[in-house]
Design an enzyme around this catalytic site. Structure first.
Site, PDB file in Angstrom:
ATOM      1  N   LYS A  49       1.188  -8.109   7.670  1.00 19.99           N
ATOM      2  CA  LYS A  49       1.954  -7.591   8.810  1.00 19.99           C
ATOM      3  C   LYS A  49       2.625  -8.732   9.559  1.00 19.99           C
ATOM      4  CE  LYS A  49      -0.888  -3.459   9.106  1.00 19.99           C
ATOM      5  NZ  LYS A  49      -2.013  -2.739   9.684  1.00 19.99           N
ATOM      6  N   GLN A  93      -6.182  -3.168  14.426  1.00 23.32           N
ATOM      7  CA  GLN A  93      -6.495  -2.894  13.020  1.00 23.32           C
ATOM      8  C   GLN A  93      -7.814  -2.118  12.900  1.00 23.32           C
ATOM      9  OE1 GLN A  93      -4.436  -3.590  10.475  1.00 23.32           O
ATOM     10  NE2 GLN A  93      -5.841  -2.755   8.960  1.00 23.32           N
ATOM     11  N   ASP A 116       1.346   2.400  15.850  1.00 21.81           N
ATOM     12  CA  ASP A 116       0.589   3.061  14.788  1.00 21.81           C
ATOM     13  C   ASP A 116       0.718   4.586  14.887  1.00 21.81           C
ATOM     14  OD1 ASP A 116      -0.784   1.582  12.853  1.00 21.81           O
ATOM     15  OD2 ASP A 116      -2.276   0.904  14.309  1.00 21.81           O
TER      16      ASP A 116
HETATM   17  N1  GUN Z   1      -6.340   0.463   8.691  1.00 15.67           N
HETATM   18  C1  GUN Z   1      -5.871   1.039   7.546  1.00 15.67           C
HETATM   19  N2  GUN Z   1      -4.614   1.481   7.724  1.00 15.67           N
HETATM   20  C2  GUN Z   1      -4.273   1.181   8.995  1.00 15.67           C
HETATM   21  C3  GUN Z   1      -3.088   1.385   9.756  1.00 15.67           C
HETATM   22  O1  GUN Z   1      -2.082   1.946   9.313  1.00 15.67           O
HETATM   23  N3  GUN Z   1      -3.128   0.914  11.032  1.00 15.67           N
HETATM   24  C4  GUN Z   1      -4.224   0.302  11.559  1.00 15.67           C
HETATM   25  N4  GUN Z   1      -4.169  -0.090  12.823  1.00 15.67           N
HETATM   26  N5  GUN Z   1      -5.330   0.106  10.874  1.00 15.67           N
HETATM   27  C5  GUN Z   1      -5.347   0.540   9.599  1.00 15.67           C
END
Ligand code: GUN
Length: 312
Positions: A49, A93, A116
């Site tokens: 990311k 996350q 998100d």
């Molecule tokens: N963990 C797995 N997929 C995601 C996601 O799309 N966003 C976040 N914040 N955590 C994750």
């Protein structure tokens, strides 16, 4: 021959759309990524990311509190980020350590910075089919289908998995595009029979190659959201029998990635499918970038109208 739905191509198209939008902003969009603890999979996701931000000219800030953090400490950290004007997007996350109440944390994110799409306010916007930030993985899947000209209108879409991150928002997005949607999960009796009724099968159940030939009707479109690392040689040989390239990857690196669908089953029975890796994966990050740019555009426009209002 089944068509490959390549996430990397769709990602490149999304990035090309985003570049001029980033350039048109007064300052680069800012994304704060909060990674609690040292879960290796989460570390890789977060690294990718941050890398994507750099590639697109977004400013990123990575915060890594220890995995002993309490719910109160983490919500306090998020609230500080809510107040920082140069931060447009906040991503915490998942998963979080057991002692942390994830719902509390998600509630503490300013919905305007919730890139998100996990805040209940934004989930409500999704359910009501109103504009707002959408969960990245399912919106990436919708974008992929659109890119390849696969219409879901009037089709029977079966979503396997009911998570808040993928399954539930996925079902809602397909419904808004006029699919008839079935959601199934680990307690669905005769899962294979339900899946066989799908024109479009989206699998996000988190079980290595659980979906096999008997789940896929001839000519269905199969979207594999799973991402599982196989480190057992016998298992790798069973899953990738006859696939010299993937077995070579295993021999060289000691592991190989596989989705929730048996690769051979998708390739042989579907009309189009997403490979793992290189299918849905790159789109999750691309949609995160899109959500962050959109949040920055909205926040900068709001700030400008506030200034204009005072000047007028
Ligand atoms: N963990 C797995 N997929 C995601 C996601 O799309 N966003 C976040 N914040 N955590 C994750």
């Amino acid at each position: 021959m089944a068509q490959l739905l390549e996430g990397t191509r769709v990602r490149d198209a999304i990035y090309e759309e985003l570049r001029p939008r980033v350039a048109a902003l007064r300052r680069p969009p800012g994304l704060a990524v909060v990674l609690v603890g040292g879960d290796p999979a989460s570390e890789i996701y977060v690294r990718n990311k941050v890398k994507a931000c750099a590639e697109l000219g977004l400013a990123s800030e990575k915060l890594t509190p220890p995995d002993t953090i309490s719910t109160d400490e983490l919500t306090a950290l998020v609230r500080e980020l809510n107040e920082q004007p140069e931060i447009d997007g906040i991503l915490v996350q998942m998963p979080l350590p057991k002692q942390v109440d994830a719902r509390e944390v998600l509630l503490s994110v300013d919905p305007a910075k919730d890139v998100d799409g996990f805040h209940p306010f934004n989930v409500g916007l999704l359910v009501g089919n109103q504009p707002g930030p959408r969960a990245c993985t399912p919106s990436g899947v919708m974008r992929m289908l659109r890119h390849y000209g696969i219409s879901v209108k009037g089709k029977h879409a079966v979503v396997v998995g009911r998570s808040d991150i993928v399954g539930k928002p996925m079902a809602m997005m397909l419904l808004h595009e006029h699919a008839t949607v079935t959601i199934c999960h680990s307690r669905t009796p005769d899962l294979a029979a339900t899946c066989r009724r799908a024109d479009i099968l989206v699998v996000a159940i988190g079980r290595t190659a659980m979906v096999t030939e008997e789940f896929i009707s001839e000519g269905a479109v199969v979207v594999d959201v799973g991402m599982n690392r196989v480190t057992d040689r016998e298992e790798a040989e069973r899953l990738f029998a006859g696939d010299a390239r993937r077995l070579d990857t295993f021999a060289r690196t000691g592991s190989v990635l596989v989705g929730d669908v048996l690769p051979k089953a998708m390739a042989e029975r579907s009309s189009a499918y997403t490979p793992v890796p290189g299918g849905v994966g790159p789109l999750t990050i691309a949609m995160l970038m899109a959500n962050t740019v959109e949040a920055a555009e909205r926040r900068q426009a709001d700030a400008q109208s506030w200034i204009d209002g005072r000047a007028g």
